[in-house]
Design a protein around this motif. Sequence first.
Motif, short mmCIF file in Angstrom:
data_model
loop_
_atom_site.label_atom_id
_atom_site.label_comp_id
_atom_site.label_asym_id
_atom_site.label_seq_id
_atom_site.Cartn_x
_atom_site.Cartn_y
_atom_site.Cartn_z
N VAL A 1 2.72 -6.06 -18.52
CA VAL A 1 2.67 -4.96 -18.45
C VAL A 1 3.52 -4.11 -17.17
N ASP A 2 3.14 -4.56 -16.00
CA ASP A 2 3.78 -3.98 -14.74
C ASP A 2 4.65 -5.24 -14.12
N LYS A 3 5.96 -5.00 -13.75
CA LYS A 3 6.59 -6.10 -13.15
C LYS A 3 6.24 -6.06 -11.73
N PHE A 4 5.94 -5.09 -11.19
CA PHE A 4 5.95 -5.13 -9.78
C PHE A 4 4.98 -4.17 -9.14
N ALA A 5 4.37 -4.40 -8.09
CA ALA A 5 3.33 -3.34 -7.29
C ALA A 5 3.86 -3.14 -5.88
N ILE A 6 3.81 -2.02 -5.56
CA ILE A 6 4.41 -1.75 -3.92
C ILE A 6 2.85 -1.37 -3.41
N HIS A 7 2.36 -1.95 -2.23
CA HIS A 7 1.26 -1.53 -1.41
C HIS A 7 1.90 -0.85 -0.20
N GLN A 8 1.38 0.10 0.08
CA GLN A 8 1.99 0.60 1.38
C GLN A 8 0.96 0.64 2.44
N THR A 9 1.14 0.38 3.75
CA THR A 9 0.16 0.28 4.83
C THR A 9 0.62 1.46 5.81
N VAL A 10 -0.46 1.81 6.73
CA VAL A 10 0.02 2.65 7.77
C VAL A 10 0.58 1.78 8.70
N GLY A 11 1.09 2.47 9.95
CA GLY A 11 1.69 2.01 11.07
C GLY A 11 3.11 2.23 11.15
N ARG A 12 3.07 3.49 11.91
CA ARG A 12 4.59 4.36 11.86
C ARG A 12 5.71 3.70 12.54
N ASP A 13 5.50 2.88 13.45
CA ASP A 13 6.48 2.42 14.19
C ASP A 13 6.77 0.91 14.27
#
Lengths: 393, 393
Positions: A172-184
């Motif tokens: 169904v979905d070919k990718f997932a993008i997980h974003q984390t915090v951590g600015r620098d």
Amino acid sequence: MKGAALVGQSGGPTSVINASLAGIIEGIRERSGGRIYGMRFGIEGFLEGDLLDLSSLPDQEVGLLKATPGSALGSTRRKLTDEDLPRVRELLEKYDIRYLFLIGGNDTMETIHRVEAYCRSTGYELFGVGVPKTVDNDLVGTDHTPGYPSAARYVVLSVLQGGRLAADMQRVDKFAIHQTVGRDTGWLAAASVVAKRRPDEAPHLICVPERPLTLDRFLADVERTIASFGYCYIVVGEGVVWEDGTPVSASQEKDSFSNIEFGAMGGASAALTLHRILKDRLGLRGEFQIPESLAMCASDRVSAIDREEAYACGRRAVAYANEGRSGIMVTIERSSSNPYRFTLGSIPLEEVARKTKPMPDEFLTPEGYFVSEAFEEYIRPLVGDIERFARLF
Amino acid sequence: MKGAALVGQSGGPTSVINASLAGIIEGIRERSGGRIYGMRFGIEGFLEGDLLDLSSLPDQEVGLLKATPGSALGSTRRKLTDEDLPRVRELLEKYDIRYLFLIGGNDTMETIHRVEAYCRSTGYELFGVGVPKTVDNDLVGTDHTPGYPSAARYVVLSVLQGGRLAADMQRVDKFAIHQTVGRDTGWLAAASVVAKRRPDEAPHLICVPERPLTLDRFLADVERTIASFGYCYIVVGEGVVWEDGTPVSASQEKDSFSNIEFGAMGGASAALTLHRILKDRLGLRGEFQIPESLAMCASDRVSAIDREEAYACGRRAVAYANEGRSGIMVTIERSSSNPYRFTLGSIPLEEVARKTKPMPDEFLTPEGYFVSEAFEEYIRPLVGDIERFARLF
């Protein structure tokens, strides 16, 4: 200990910042009959005279603090100015405060440093000790910062669980993008490596600010991963940048990176940008996961080591102040990774204030988007045990 | 039981869908020496002849399944066409499959229904029983669906923890928007009410598809909440719509809702739209939290009741098929809310297929964005115990 003590919390919370607060309160109670004041909303509330008397807080509530998320005293990002210093001293004198404990990151350490120096130069005796805190893990002088292991555990569990879902949903979905915090820095995104046991498992690509993204190589790596495993799970630190230094979160259009609007405050996110690029360039369907500060307050996903260390750092700050030491931050020193052992130490505040610690080169792969075995050794004991799942194929 | 059994999973996973699979496998093993086949990637894989022989799966792995997130067999969203039916029957005969168990939502129930009817009309004996599954809780004929309580628990914990963080960070961020999955119904967003114990605690506004948003009232409610409590924590179901029926996720600009691009597939989200509106219209700083499918796979945040029911539904499906019943879906019937008690029943597939169950009027406040006490009574026992935190002010 003579006189009253003042405690405050600053910056973004962690899941264990209140364990440090409990350590400070219990440490003071064992040594002093003096009052304990909490700043409401950090130095910002203190300047408004907004103090909370914690002296009579029931022991049971102090115990509950060890497992309470958020910054129980309230937090702030307000920075101290030179004009604030006389008012600070006036309030310290008013309440006969002789001990100052702040739990925070590098800006907070700067605050203690300046207050302590101002008091010394104006002849008011004050012992100021900092307790480190940040999920970003970017403080210098300490093996890691309290708060980081628990936020890392949140990321590891999310990527482990989300990775299983993504593998099973690859039709169904070919990718997932997980974003984390951590600015620098990429410390939190990098931690997701602990979720991976086999090459086909998540994460496949780890994108951190220390390794600028090259669009063509990123696209090629995603395509190669999908060709190999049927799907691609990407972990991206919120502060990741393109080769020319432009934040990925600033990109609004697929082909033009000129329309700049920075970060989550503008309603943008690195994960959103990359999601759109993969959809437009490769024609793929996928999803993005942006839990944001939920990783900073997940009290049920705390690393046991983190809670223990955060509490111990609070107690140690009191012990140092009681010994007459001042102008320092408590540090964690690792004596062994397997089994994990630590001791506590200290560092002068001026060596910590306003500095950040990026991931060192030896923790990242030279090119491409992944971490080294040295980093895996560093992170595994901090995160704690991870459950095993069934695999049918 | 005579002949082989075939098991499949469809649609989005839940944290306990594999507990249902374990229930089916263990139920069959107790009654039959026949083979157990798993469809890889649901009916899509089955049509390609991609079967997994589960007959010799070690008991320990079956046990691990009960706590494994994702759809361990792989999933699909492919719908069965009339042209597929002869091929399905051919494969059933080839493997001497006499029992069909599918775990899924209303589309999946339609699939069993059609396969079973086709086999009956062409003289092939097949017993087909459906096991309900969806975090959306929108299946008719059952008190709730397995998977919903655990996803609800994820939302409750996130809003409880994120709410504490938001309250403590109110000098920095004035609002937070937490988005839940649930395309057509607000069951999951509504569950966040369990996180709230006092009026000042999160959530303050719950926006669900059943109650279209009026922009002016939404803005006024946010302002009023901030004036009262210093911050506003908003929970929004991904499928929430404006009064004119336009999805909130479609809105790209603050003043014009004409530039339509639907949902997360387009890189848009209701939370992002509302975040931008609050920033532009009220000049507020805040954050959005979009964990997306992480709520559907959080194996460490499973509701104990949910896991028990999901497993029991799997076993009951086998028991029904063994009794010669077919063309039905297992249902959960609540006999008591306090203490919580349930029994299992059944409903004909044609009454379930292609239908969705929105939240009833009596579970929502007549106007405004909140839920009723009747809904609180409904949801509390499903979510399980929630820890207590310290509060200093």
